[in-house]
Design an enzyme around this catalytic site. Structure first.
Site, PDB file in Angstrom:
ATOM      1  N   LYS A 193      62.221 -22.876  26.297  1.00  0.00           N
ATOM      2  CA  LYS A 193      63.091 -21.725  26.085  1.00  0.00           C
ATOM      3  C   LYS A 193      63.998 -21.614  27.289  1.00  0.00           C
ATOM      4  O   LYS A 193      63.534 -21.565  28.433  1.00  0.00           O
ATOM      5  CB  LYS A 193      62.221 -20.479  25.976  1.00  0.00           C
ATOM      6  CG  LYS A 193      62.956 -19.202  26.125  1.00  0.00           C
ATOM      7  CD  LYS A 193      61.964 -18.053  26.152  1.00  0.00           C
ATOM      8  CE  LYS A 193      62.689 -16.742  26.195  1.00  0.00           C
ATOM      9  NZ  LYS A 193      63.395 -16.561  27.457  1.00  0.00           N
TER      10      LYS A 193
HETATM   11  P1  FBP Z   1      65.390 -11.153  25.912  1.00  0.00           P
HETATM   12  O1  FBP Z   1      65.786 -11.653  24.552  1.00  0.00           O
HETATM   13  O2  FBP Z   1      65.361  -9.662  25.954  1.00  0.00           O
HETATM   14  O3  FBP Z   1      66.245 -11.778  26.985  1.00  0.00           O
HETATM   15  O4  FBP Z   1      63.893 -11.585  26.136  1.00  0.00           O
HETATM   16  C1  FBP Z   1      63.493 -12.903  26.312  1.00  0.00           C
HETATM   17  C2  FBP Z   1      62.739 -13.046  27.625  1.00  0.00           C
HETATM   18  O5  FBP Z   1      62.414 -14.373  27.928  1.00  0.00           O
HETATM   19  C3  FBP Z   1      61.470 -12.235  27.731  1.00  0.00           C
HETATM   20  O6  FBP Z   1      60.349 -12.941  27.313  1.00  0.00           O
HETATM   21  C4  FBP Z   1      61.441 -11.904  29.171  1.00  0.00           C
HETATM   22  O7  FBP Z   1      60.829 -10.693  29.440  1.00  0.00           O
HETATM   23  C5  FBP Z   1      62.880 -11.834  29.553  1.00  0.00           C
HETATM   24  O8  FBP Z   1      63.588 -12.610  28.656  1.00  0.00           O
HETATM   25  C6  FBP Z   1      63.098 -12.340  30.924  1.00  0.00           C
HETATM   26  O9  FBP Z   1      64.464 -12.203  31.224  1.00  0.00           O
HETATM   27  P2  FBP Z   1      65.015 -12.382  32.692  1.00  0.00           P
HETATM   28  O10 FBP Z   1      63.961 -13.033  33.510  1.00  0.00           O
HETATM   29  O11 FBP Z   1      66.263 -13.190  32.543  1.00  0.00           O
HETATM   30  O12 FBP Z   1      65.340 -11.035  33.177  1.00  0.00           O
END
Ligand code: FBP
Length: 267
Positions: A193
């Protein structure tokens, strides 16, 4: 060993992971745009939508999910989303010299006690603590093979290594995202991801590096339906396999509507 033909987290080879670890990663302010989203049961219900092939939760909410499921099953025949336990995580409150995401749950506990159908782990490539996370990921990946559950790597390049390298412009640089995706392949993830690099063309560049591993883009911060769906379509048409999304679903008052649209695009 990336064949998981019976894994319920894939649908026609693609997947939509509904991520709900934001209370830990970002804190409760992420729920402010739609206060109902602070209630885990609201998200458990949202995840019964057919578009969702996995619900990603930290250990504590995974336990709540299992309790809720038992009660809910009596009341409804709706299909519950397969559980993906996110094994590590870090809060926005700590102060560290560089990025690190400690492990809080074992693969054994996730699979045997919580009934996880998949596990997830974040690596901050480029951090001073990268090798610590590699080591933890190795144990996770090998144990997941024993239990035959897919491993999803949250591959986030971040930290001093990226900031100090003049070749890269930051964590959203396509070359950096491609490198992060490649780490997933090299270290044995089944799904990687990554952040969306901004266009179909840039995603194609990233995807040249992913071999037979599945690739999902992260949802990112909330944007209009139109913009968000455009990004998802671009990623899919470049060869991506779907999405791990949180805010763009749960920050909407009617998450089912965007999930209907995502279902059309992804499958
Ligand atoms: P979002 O779709 O809200 O970006 O969530 C995906 C994710 O990977 C979550 O699992 C995680 O909490 C978040 O993004 C982390 O985002 P970042 O580290 O970029 O703030």
């Amino acid at each position: 060993m990336r064949e998981h033909p019976d894994s319920p987290i894939f649908r026609d080879g693609n997947l939509l992971i509904l991520a709900y670890d934001h209370g830990l990663e970002h804190g409760p302010t992420n729920f402010d745009p739609n206060p109902e989203s602070a209630d885990p049961e609201h998200i458990f219900e949202t995840a019964t939508h057919d578009a969702v092939t996995a619900l990603a939760l930290q250990k504590g909410l995974a336990e709540s999910y299992r309790r809720w499921e038992k009660q809910y099953e009596k009341a409804s025949q709706l299909e519950k989303a397969p559980l993906l336990v996110k094994l590590n995580g870090n809060s926005g409150l700590g102060s560290r010299t560089d990025y690190y995401s400690p492990k809080q749950c074992s693969v054994e506990y996730a699979v045997e006690e919580l009934g996880a159908e998949a596990v997830g782990y974040t690596i901050y490539a480029g951090s001073d603590f990268e090798d610590k996370m590699w080591k933890e990921f190795r144990q996770v990946q090998e144990k997941a093979r024993k239990y035959d559950v897919p491993v999803v790597m949250w591959a986030y390049p971040r930290g001093h290594g990226i900031e100090q390298n003049p070749e890269y412009s930051g964590q959203k640089d396509t070359d950096v995202i491609a490198y992060a995706a490649r780490l997933g392949l090299e270290l044995g993830a089944d799904v990687v991801k990554c952040k969306y690099p901004g266009s179909k063309k840039e995603t194609e560049k990233v995807l040249r590096n992913t071999g037979d591993m599945k690739f999902v883009m992260s949802g990112g911060s909330k944007r209009s339906d139109e913009k968000f769906l455009q990004d998802v379509e671009a990623s899919l048409s470049a060869g991506g396999n779907g999405l791990a999304v949180g805010r763009n679903v749960f920050q909407r008052k009617e998450p089912g509507k965007i999930l209907d649209k995502l279902e059309e695009v992804i499958y």
